[in-house]
Design a protein around this motif. Structure first.
Motif, PDB file in Angstrom:
ATOM      1  N   MET A  59      37.125  44.421  46.551  1.00  0.00           N
ATOM      2  CA  MET A  59      37.497  43.662  45.366  1.00  0.00           C
ATOM      3  C   MET A  59      36.278  42.969  44.783  1.00  0.00           C
ATOM      4  O   MET A  59      35.430  42.457  45.519  1.00  0.00           O
ATOM      5  CB  MET A  59      38.574  42.631  45.713  1.00  0.00           C
ATOM      6  N   GLU A  60      36.184  42.936  43.475  1.00  0.00           N
ATOM      7  CA  GLU A  60      35.047  42.321  42.789  1.00  0.00           C
ATOM      8  C   GLU A  60      35.296  40.822  42.588  1.00  0.00           C
ATOM      9  O   GLU A  60      36.346  40.412  42.095  1.00  0.00           O
ATOM     10  CB  GLU A  60      34.838  42.982  41.426  1.00  0.00           C
ATOM     11  N   PHE A  61      34.311  40.002  42.953  1.00  0.00           N
ATOM     12  CA  PHE A  61      34.425  38.561  42.780  1.00  0.00           C
ATOM     13  C   PHE A  61      33.459  38.084  41.706  1.00  0.00           C
ATOM     14  O   PHE A  61      32.928  38.868  40.946  1.00  0.00           O
ATOM     15  CB  PHE A  61      34.159  37.852  44.110  1.00  0.00           C
ATOM     16  N   ASN A  62      33.250  36.777  41.647  1.00  0.00           N
ATOM     17  CA  ASN A  62      32.382  36.147  40.651  1.00  0.00           C
ATOM     18  C   ASN A  62      32.830  36.460  39.226  1.00  0.00           C
ATOM     19  O   ASN A  62      32.042  36.900  38.390  1.00  0.00           O
ATOM     20  CB  ASN A  62      30.923  36.542  40.865  1.00  0.00           C
ATOM     21  N   LYS A  63      34.096  36.197  38.968  1.00  0.00           N
ATOM     22  CA  LYS A  63      34.616  36.361  37.612  1.00  0.00           C
ATOM     23  C   LYS A  63      35.850  35.488  37.426  1.00  0.00           C
ATOM     24  O   LYS A  63      36.493  35.056  38.397  1.00  0.00           O
ATOM     25  CB  LYS A  63      34.962  37.815  37.325  1.00  0.00           C
ATOM     26  N   ILE A  64      36.151  35.219  36.164  1.00  0.00           N
ATOM     27  CA  ILE A  64      37.336  34.474  35.778  1.00  0.00           C
ATOM     28  C   ILE A  64      38.186  35.380  34.886  1.00  0.00           C
ATOM     29  O   ILE A  64      37.665  36.006  33.966  1.00  0.00           O
ATOM     30  CB  ILE A  64      36.976  33.181  35.033  1.00  0.00           C
ATOM     31  N   ILE A  65      39.472  35.431  35.169  1.00  0.00           N
ATOM     32  CA  ILE A  65      40.385  36.303  34.437  1.00  0.00           C
ATOM     33  C   ILE A  65      41.249  35.480  33.492  1.00  0.00           C
ATOM     34  O   ILE A  65      41.803  34.443  33.879  1.00  0.00           O
ATOM     35  CB  ILE A  65      41.278  37.096  35.410  1.00  0.00           C
ATOM     36  N   ASN A  66      41.357  35.938  32.260  1.00  0.00           N
ATOM     37  CA  ASN A  66      42.218  35.294  31.261  1.00  0.00           C
ATOM     38  C   ASN A  66      43.620  35.889  31.375  1.00  0.00           C
ATOM     39  O   ASN A  66      43.992  36.807  30.663  1.00  0.00           O
ATOM     40  CB  ASN A  66      41.633  35.521  29.861  1.00  0.00           C
ATOM     41  N   ASP A  67      44.411  35.333  32.310  1.00  0.00           N
ATOM     42  CA  ASP A  67      45.733  35.896  32.575  1.00  0.00           C
ATOM     43  C   ASP A  67      46.562  34.891  33.367  1.00  0.00           C
ATOM     44  O   ASP A  67      46.047  33.883  33.848  1.00  0.00           O
ATOM     45  CB  ASP A  67      45.596  37.212  33.364  1.00  0.00           C
ATOM     46  N   ASP A  68      47.832  35.192  33.510  1.00  0.00           N
ATOM     47  CA  ASP A  68      48.764  34.377  34.284  1.00  0.00           C
ATOM     48  C   ASP A  68      48.441  34.537  35.769  1.00  0.00           C
ATOM     49  O   ASP A  68      48.527  35.627  36.323  1.00  0.00           O
ATOM     50  CB  ASP A  68      50.191  34.845  33.982  1.00  0.00           C
ATOM     51  N   SER A  69      48.068  33.430  36.422  1.00  0.00           N
ATOM     52  CA  SER A  69      47.622  33.520  37.804  1.00  0.00           C
ATOM     53  C   SER A  69      48.725  33.989  38.751  1.00  0.00           C
ATOM     54  O   SER A  69      48.435  34.653  39.754  1.00  0.00           O
ATOM     55  CB  SER A  69      47.093  32.159  38.278  1.00  0.00           C
ATOM     56  N   ILE A  70      49.978  33.655  38.460  1.00  0.00           N
ATOM     57  CA  ILE A  70      51.070  34.099  39.331  1.00  0.00           C
ATOM     58  C   ILE A  70      51.168  35.619  39.308  1.00  0.00           C
ATOM     59  O   ILE A  70      51.299  36.261  40.350  1.00  0.00           O
ATOM     60  CB  ILE A  70      52.404  33.447  38.904  1.00  0.00           C
ATOM     61  N   LYS A  71      51.075  36.193  38.121  1.00  0.00           N
ATOM     62  CA  LYS A  71      51.105  37.650  37.998  1.00  0.00           C
ATOM     63  C   LYS A  71      49.885  38.278  38.680  1.00  0.00           C
ATOM     64  O   LYS A  71      50.006  39.292  39.384  1.00  0.00           O
ATOM     65  CB  LYS A  71      51.135  38.041  36.515  1.00  0.00           C
ATOM     66  N   VAL A  72      48.729  37.665  38.476  1.00  0.00           N
ATOM     67  CA  VAL A  72      47.501  38.186  39.082  1.00  0.00           C
ATOM     68  C   VAL A  72      47.596  38.144  40.604  1.00  0.00           C
ATOM     69  O   VAL A  72      47.283  39.129  41.293  1.00  0.00           O
ATOM     70  CB  VAL A  72      46.276  37.385  38.597  1.00  0.00           C
TER      71      VAL A  72
END
Length: 229
Positions: free
Chosen positions: A1-14
Protein backbone atom coordinates in the motif's frame (compact mmCIF):
# COMPACT_ATOMS: atom_id res chain seq x y z
CA UNK A 1 0.00 0.00 0.00
CA UNK A 2 1.22 3.50 -0.84
CA UNK A 3 1.58 5.95 2.05
CA UNK A 4 2.53 9.63 2.39
CA UNK A 5 -0.67 10.98 0.90
CA UNK A 6 -3.98 12.53 1.86
CA UNK A 7 -7.20 11.41 0.19
CA UNK A 8 -10.15 13.71 -0.47
CA UNK A 9 -12.87 11.22 0.44
CA UNK A 10 -15.11 9.87 3.18
CA UNK A 11 -12.78 8.19 5.67
CA UNK A 12 -15.36 5.58 6.71
CA UNK A 13 -15.70 4.43 3.11
CA UNK A 14 -11.93 4.52 2.64
CA UNK A 15 -11.23 2.53 5.81
CA UNK A 16 -13.69 -0.22 4.87
CA UNK A 17 -11.48 -0.90 1.84
CA UNK A 18 -8.20 -0.93 3.76
CA UNK A 19 -6.47 -4.06 5.06
CA UNK A 20 -6.51 -4.69 8.79
CA UNK A 21 -3.63 -3.65 11.04
CA UNK A 22 -1.62 -1.49 8.66
CA UNK A 23 -1.04 1.65 10.75
CA UNK A 24 1.44 2.08 13.61
CA UNK A 25 -0.31 5.04 15.22
CA UNK A 26 -3.57 6.98 14.95
CA UNK A 27 -3.80 10.65 15.91
CA UNK A 28 -7.08 12.35 15.07
CA UNK A 29 -9.49 15.14 15.95
CA UNK A 30 -12.87 13.85 14.70
CA UNK A 31 -15.92 16.05 14.05
CA UNK A 32 -18.25 15.95 17.03
CA UNK A 33 -21.12 17.82 18.65
CA UNK A 34 -20.36 21.33 19.83
CA UNK A 35 -22.39 23.67 22.01
CA UNK A 36 -22.35 27.30 23.04
CA UNK A 37 -22.35 28.50 26.62
CA UNK A 38 -26.14 28.46 26.95
CA UNK A 39 -29.24 29.95 25.33
CA UNK A 40 -30.87 31.85 28.16
CA UNK A 41 -31.50 35.50 27.32
CA UNK A 42 -33.76 36.32 30.27
CA UNK A 43 -33.53 39.38 32.47
CA UNK A 44 -31.31 37.62 35.00
CA UNK A 45 -29.02 36.13 32.36
CA UNK A 46 -25.51 37.55 32.15
CA UNK A 47 -23.91 36.05 29.08
CA UNK A 48 -20.11 36.28 28.96
CA UNK A 49 -18.87 38.30 26.03
CA UNK A 50 -18.36 36.14 22.96
CA UNK A 51 -21.10 33.57 23.59
CA UNK A 52 -23.45 33.08 20.69
CA UNK A 53 -27.06 32.04 21.05
CA UNK A 54 -27.83 28.53 19.88
CA UNK A 55 -25.69 25.61 18.77
CA UNK A 56 -23.23 26.08 15.94
CA UNK A 57 -22.42 23.76 13.08
CA UNK A 58 -18.78 24.24 12.20
CA UNK A 59 -18.48 21.81 9.29
CA UNK A 60 -20.50 20.57 6.33
CA UNK A 61 -20.02 16.93 7.37
CA UNK A 62 -20.39 16.98 11.13
CA UNK A 63 -23.30 14.62 11.80
CA UNK A 64 -21.49 11.30 11.75
CA UNK A 65 -21.84 8.74 14.50
CA UNK A 66 -18.84 7.77 16.60
CA UNK A 67 -20.03 4.17 16.35
CA UNK A 68 -19.65 4.34 12.55
CA UNK A 69 -15.91 5.00 12.53
CA UNK A 70 -14.53 3.81 15.88
CA UNK A 71 -14.56 0.07 14.99
CA UNK A 72 -12.81 0.83 11.71
CA UNK A 73 -9.92 2.77 13.24
CA UNK A 74 -9.48 -0.07 15.72
CA UNK A 75 -9.36 -2.60 12.89
CA UNK A 76 -6.78 -0.77 10.76
CA UNK A 77 -4.48 -0.07 13.74
CA UNK A 78 -1.73 -2.59 14.44
CA UNK A 79 -1.84 -4.72 17.58
CA UNK A 80 0.23 -3.22 20.38
CA UNK A 81 -0.16 0.34 19.11
CA UNK A 82 -1.46 3.66 20.43
CA UNK A 83 -4.33 5.90 19.40
CA UNK A 84 -4.94 9.55 20.37
CA UNK A 85 -8.43 11.02 19.92
CA UNK A 86 -9.28 14.64 20.73
CA UNK A 87 -12.69 15.31 22.25
CA UNK A 88 -14.62 17.78 24.38
CA UNK A 89 -16.49 17.24 27.64
CA UNK A 90 -19.85 16.91 25.85
CA UNK A 91 -18.65 13.88 23.87
CA UNK A 92 -16.16 12.43 26.33
CA UNK A 93 -18.38 9.71 27.78
CA UNK A 94 -19.75 8.52 24.45
CA UNK A 95 -16.30 8.61 22.85
CA UNK A 96 -14.79 6.48 25.60
CA UNK A 97 -17.73 4.05 25.62
CA UNK A 98 -17.52 3.53 21.86
CA UNK A 99 -13.74 3.15 22.03
CA UNK A 100 -14.05 0.39 24.62
CA UNK A 101 -16.84 -1.31 22.65
CA UNK A 102 -14.54 -1.38 19.62
CA UNK A 103 -11.80 -3.07 21.67
CA UNK A 104 -9.58 -0.19 22.78
CA UNK A 105 -8.24 0.05 26.32
CA UNK A 106 -7.80 3.44 28.00
CA UNK A 107 -4.19 4.21 28.86
CA UNK A 108 -4.88 7.69 30.18
CA UNK A 109 -6.95 10.84 29.77
CA UNK A 110 -4.71 13.67 28.60
CA UNK A 111 -5.37 17.39 28.73
CA UNK A 112 -4.20 20.05 26.32
CA UNK A 113 -4.20 23.31 28.28
CA UNK A 114 -4.71 26.16 25.82
CA UNK A 115 -3.57 29.73 26.24
CA UNK A 116 -6.97 31.12 25.33
CA UNK A 117 -10.45 30.53 26.73
CA UNK A 118 -13.82 29.79 25.15
CA UNK A 119 -16.52 31.91 26.83
CA UNK A 120 -18.97 29.90 28.90
CA UNK A 121 -21.51 30.36 31.65
CA UNK A 122 -20.22 27.15 33.29
CA UNK A 123 -16.50 27.88 33.81
CA UNK A 124 -14.39 29.26 31.00
CA UNK A 125 -13.11 26.49 28.74
CA UNK A 126 -9.36 26.56 28.36
CA UNK A 127 -8.55 22.94 27.61
CA UNK A 128 -9.33 20.00 25.37
CA UNK A 129 -9.25 16.33 26.27
CA UNK A 130 -7.40 13.53 24.51
CA UNK A 131 -8.22 9.85 24.89
CA UNK A 132 -4.91 8.03 24.99
CA UNK A 133 -5.86 4.51 23.93
CA UNK A 134 -4.10 1.26 23.17
CA UNK A 135 -4.89 -1.77 21.06
CA UNK A 136 -3.75 -4.97 22.73
CA UNK A 137 -1.12 -5.15 25.45
CA UNK A 138 0.17 -2.04 27.17
CA UNK A 139 2.93 -0.23 25.34
CA UNK A 140 5.25 2.29 26.98
CA UNK A 141 5.64 5.76 25.54
CA UNK A 142 9.12 6.70 24.38
CA UNK A 143 9.68 9.50 26.92
CA UNK A 144 8.53 7.80 30.11
CA UNK A 145 10.32 10.24 32.41
CA UNK A 146 9.42 13.59 30.91
CA UNK A 147 5.80 13.34 29.78
CA UNK A 148 2.96 14.57 31.97
CA UNK A 149 -0.80 14.31 31.49
CA UNK A 150 -1.33 18.07 31.12
CA UNK A 151 0.32 19.55 28.03
CA UNK A 152 0.97 23.22 27.41
CA UNK A 153 1.69 24.14 23.82
CA UNK A 154 1.01 27.48 22.18
CA UNK A 155 -2.48 27.69 20.74
CA UNK A 156 -3.00 28.88 17.19
CA UNK A 157 -4.98 32.07 17.64
CA UNK A 158 -4.06 34.20 14.64
CA UNK A 159 -3.49 32.38 11.37
CA UNK A 160 -5.71 29.32 11.66
CA UNK A 161 -6.33 27.27 8.53
CA UNK A 162 -9.09 25.29 10.28
CA UNK A 163 -11.51 26.16 13.14
CA UNK A 164 -10.21 23.24 15.22
CA UNK A 165 -6.58 23.30 14.12
CA UNK A 166 -4.12 21.81 16.61
CA UNK A 167 -0.53 23.04 17.10
CA UNK A 168 1.94 20.96 15.12
CA UNK A 169 4.24 20.80 18.16
CA UNK A 170 1.47 19.23 20.25
CA UNK A 171 0.91 16.55 17.61
CA UNK A 172 4.65 15.99 17.29
CA UNK A 173 4.76 15.38 21.05
CA UNK A 174 2.22 12.54 20.75
CA UNK A 175 3.73 11.11 17.57
CA UNK A 176 7.27 11.14 18.98
CA UNK A 177 6.08 9.37 22.13
CA UNK A 178 4.12 6.61 20.39
CA UNK A 179 5.99 5.78 17.19
CA UNK A 180 9.42 5.41 15.64
CA UNK A 181 10.97 6.71 12.43
CA UNK A 182 9.35 5.31 9.27
CA UNK A 183 6.25 4.18 11.18
CA UNK A 184 2.94 5.09 9.53
CA UNK A 185 0.69 7.64 11.23
CA UNK A 186 -3.00 7.68 10.25
CA UNK A 187 -5.45 10.56 10.62
CA UNK A 188 -8.94 9.70 9.28
CA UNK A 189 -10.18 13.26 9.87
CA UNK A 190 -7.16 15.17 8.65
CA UNK A 191 -8.58 18.70 8.42
CA UNK A 192 -5.82 20.89 7.03
CA UNK A 193 -3.17 18.26 7.60
CA UNK A 194 -1.46 19.24 10.87
CA UNK A 195 -0.88 15.62 11.89
CA UNK A 196 0.57 14.91 8.46
CA UNK A 197 2.95 17.86 8.79
CA UNK A 198 3.98 16.68 12.26
CA UNK A 199 4.59 13.14 11.02
CA UNK A 200 6.66 14.34 8.08
CA UNK A 201 8.81 16.57 10.32
CA UNK A 202 9.55 13.53 12.52
CA UNK A 203 10.46 11.27 9.58
CA UNK A 204 7.31 9.20 9.90
CA UNK A 205 5.13 8.09 7.03
CA UNK A 206 1.50 9.18 7.01
CA UNK A 207 -1.89 8.55 5.51
CA UNK A 208 -4.90 10.83 5.87
CA UNK A 209 -8.47 11.41 4.74
CA UNK A 210 -10.37 14.69 4.56
CA UNK A 211 -13.87 14.96 3.10
CA UNK A 212 -14.25 18.75 2.90
CA UNK A 213 -12.46 19.82 -0.26
CA UNK A 214 -11.48 23.30 0.92
CA UNK A 215 -9.61 21.86 3.91
CA UNK A 216 -8.16 19.06 1.80
CA UNK A 217 -6.69 21.58 -0.64
CA UNK A 218 -4.97 23.40 2.22
CA UNK A 219 -3.63 20.12 3.58
CA UNK A 220 -2.23 19.22 0.17
CA UNK A 221 -0.37 22.51 -0.04
CA UNK A 222 1.02 22.07 3.47
CA UNK A 223 2.52 18.64 2.81
CA UNK A 224 3.20 19.28 -0.88
CA UNK A 225 2.19 15.82 -2.06
CA UNK A 226 0.20 14.48 -4.95
CA UNK A 227 -3.55 15.19 -4.79
CA UNK A 228 -5.70 12.04 -4.69
CA UNK A 229 -9.39 12.68 -5.54
Amino acid sequence: MEFNKIINDDSIKVMKNLPSEIFDLIVTDPPYKTITGGDSNGKSSERPKGILSGNRKLFKHQNIKISDWMPEIFRVLKEGSHCYIFTNVLNLTEMLNEAEKAGFKLHNLLVWEKNNCTPSQYYLKNCEYVLFLRKGKAKWINDIGGSKTVHRFDNIIGNKTHPCEKPVNLLKFYIANSSNENDVVFDPFAGTGSAMVAAEELNRQYFGCELEEDYFDIAYKRVNKKIIH
